[in-house]
Design a protein around this motif. Structure first.
Motif, PDB file in Angstrom:
ATOM      1  N   TRP A 117       9.099 -24.978  43.938  1.00  9.26           N
ATOM      2  CA  TRP A 117       8.614 -25.975  42.985  1.00  9.26           C
ATOM      3  C   TRP A 117       9.019 -27.402  43.351  1.00  9.26           C
ATOM      4  N   GLU A 118       8.144 -28.312  42.984  1.00  8.83           N
ATOM      5  CA  GLU A 118       8.408 -29.754  43.017  1.00  8.83           C
ATOM      6  C   GLU A 118       7.941 -30.279  41.667  1.00  8.83           C
ATOM      7  N   ILE A 119       8.721 -31.160  41.049  1.00 10.13           N
ATOM      8  CA  ILE A 119       8.415 -31.588  39.682  1.00 10.13           C
ATOM      9  C   ILE A 119       8.260 -33.101  39.611  1.00 10.13           C
ATOM     10  N   LEU A 120       7.120 -33.525  39.118  1.00 11.49           N
ATOM     11  CA  LEU A 120       6.844 -34.949  38.906  1.00 11.49           C
ATOM     12  C   LEU A 120       7.113 -35.297  37.445  1.00 11.49           C
ATOM     13  N   VAL A 121       7.930 -36.289  37.212  1.00 14.81           N
ATOM     14  CA  VAL A 121       8.181 -36.791  35.862  1.00 14.81           C
ATOM     15  C   VAL A 121       7.448 -38.123  35.735  1.00 14.81           C
ATOM     16  N   VAL A 122       6.539 -38.199  34.776  1.00 20.89           N
ATOM     17  CA  VAL A 122       5.702 -39.397  34.630  1.00 20.89           C
ATOM     18  C   VAL A 122       5.999 -40.073  33.290  1.00 20.89           C
ATOM     19  N   THR A 123       6.486 -41.307  33.345  1.00 21.16           N
ATOM     20  CA  THR A 123       6.734 -42.093  32.125  1.00 21.16           C
ATOM     21  C   THR A 123       5.925 -43.386  32.115  1.00 21.16           C
ATOM     22  N   ASP A 124       5.321 -43.724  33.242  1.00 25.28           N
ATOM     23  CA  ASP A 124       4.514 -44.937  33.352  1.00 25.28           C
ATOM     24  C   ASP A 124       3.232 -44.784  32.524  1.00 25.28           C
TER      25      ASP A 124
END
Length: 202
Positions: free
Chosen positions: A80-87
């Motif tokens: 797994w690779e996890i992208l956290v998006v807050t923009d």
């Protein structure tokens, strides 16, 4: 005098036994309560699609990510690779790329679970689904709301997410999970169906 000492000794011994028993019972009760809380959390999980303007604290995001990566994986390859998006601009762009994840434009946060097929071409989907379920359960436990939105196997959505976040070709976005503080009070659905349980044979 000996009789008084004997009675006192018995009293002290009884008190110690009572304290140990009470402590053990207390520990058992706490253990049972913890187990019950875990089961209740699973049964209370629900999809939440509307979120308030309140930002999700970094501490809670960190907890969600730790829970995510506690998932099992085939041969422990952890693909797994996890992208956290807050923009906010990117959250709105996600909604354009994947209309089924349009809730992201109203969320304060989205997590995109990706799989690296170079690490595990055979099991990356299953492993990333386990990660996703852990995320959803952690979100529920933290009194947040989330919904699982598909990206893979839609070629269009996969290509759009890959382009937006500059993902390498070997990394595939499985899903998009908008997360936030619930705007409305949703109720879990009763999904248990005994007819779907088969014991020893179909």
């Amino acid at each position: 005098m000996k009789k008084i000492f004997y009675v006192f000794s018995v009293f002290v011994l009884f008190s110690l036994v009572s304290c140990v028993t009470a402590d053990n019972n207390s520990k058992k009760s706490a253990d049972n309560s913890s187990k019950n809380a875990a089961i209740e959390n699973i049964l209370n999980r629900k999809s939440v699609r509307q979120y308030s303007d309140k930002k999700v604290e970094q501490e809670k995001i960190d907890t969600i990510l730790k829970c995510a990566m506690a998932a099992p994986s085939g041969m422990n390859k952890q693909p797994w690779e996890i992208l956290v998006v807050t923009d906010k601009e990117k959250l709105e762009k996600i909604a354009e790329i994947a209309p089924n994840a349009s809730y992201s434009k109203n969320s304060q946060l989205a997590i995109i679970v990706c799989g690296d097929k170079n690490i595990s071409e055979r099991f990356w989907e299953q492993d990333c689904c386990a990660v996703t379920e852990n995320i959803l359960l952690a979100v529920e436990a933290l009194e947040l709301g989330a919904v699982w939105c598909m990206a893979y196997p839609s070629d269009e959505r996969v290509a759009g997410i890959r382009s937006l976040f500059n993902l390498p070709e070997n990394v595939i976005p499985l899903n998009i999970i908008p997360i936030g503080y619930p705007l409305t009070q949703e109720q879990p659905k009763q999904k248990y169906n005994a007819d779907k349980v088969h014991v020893n044979n179909w």
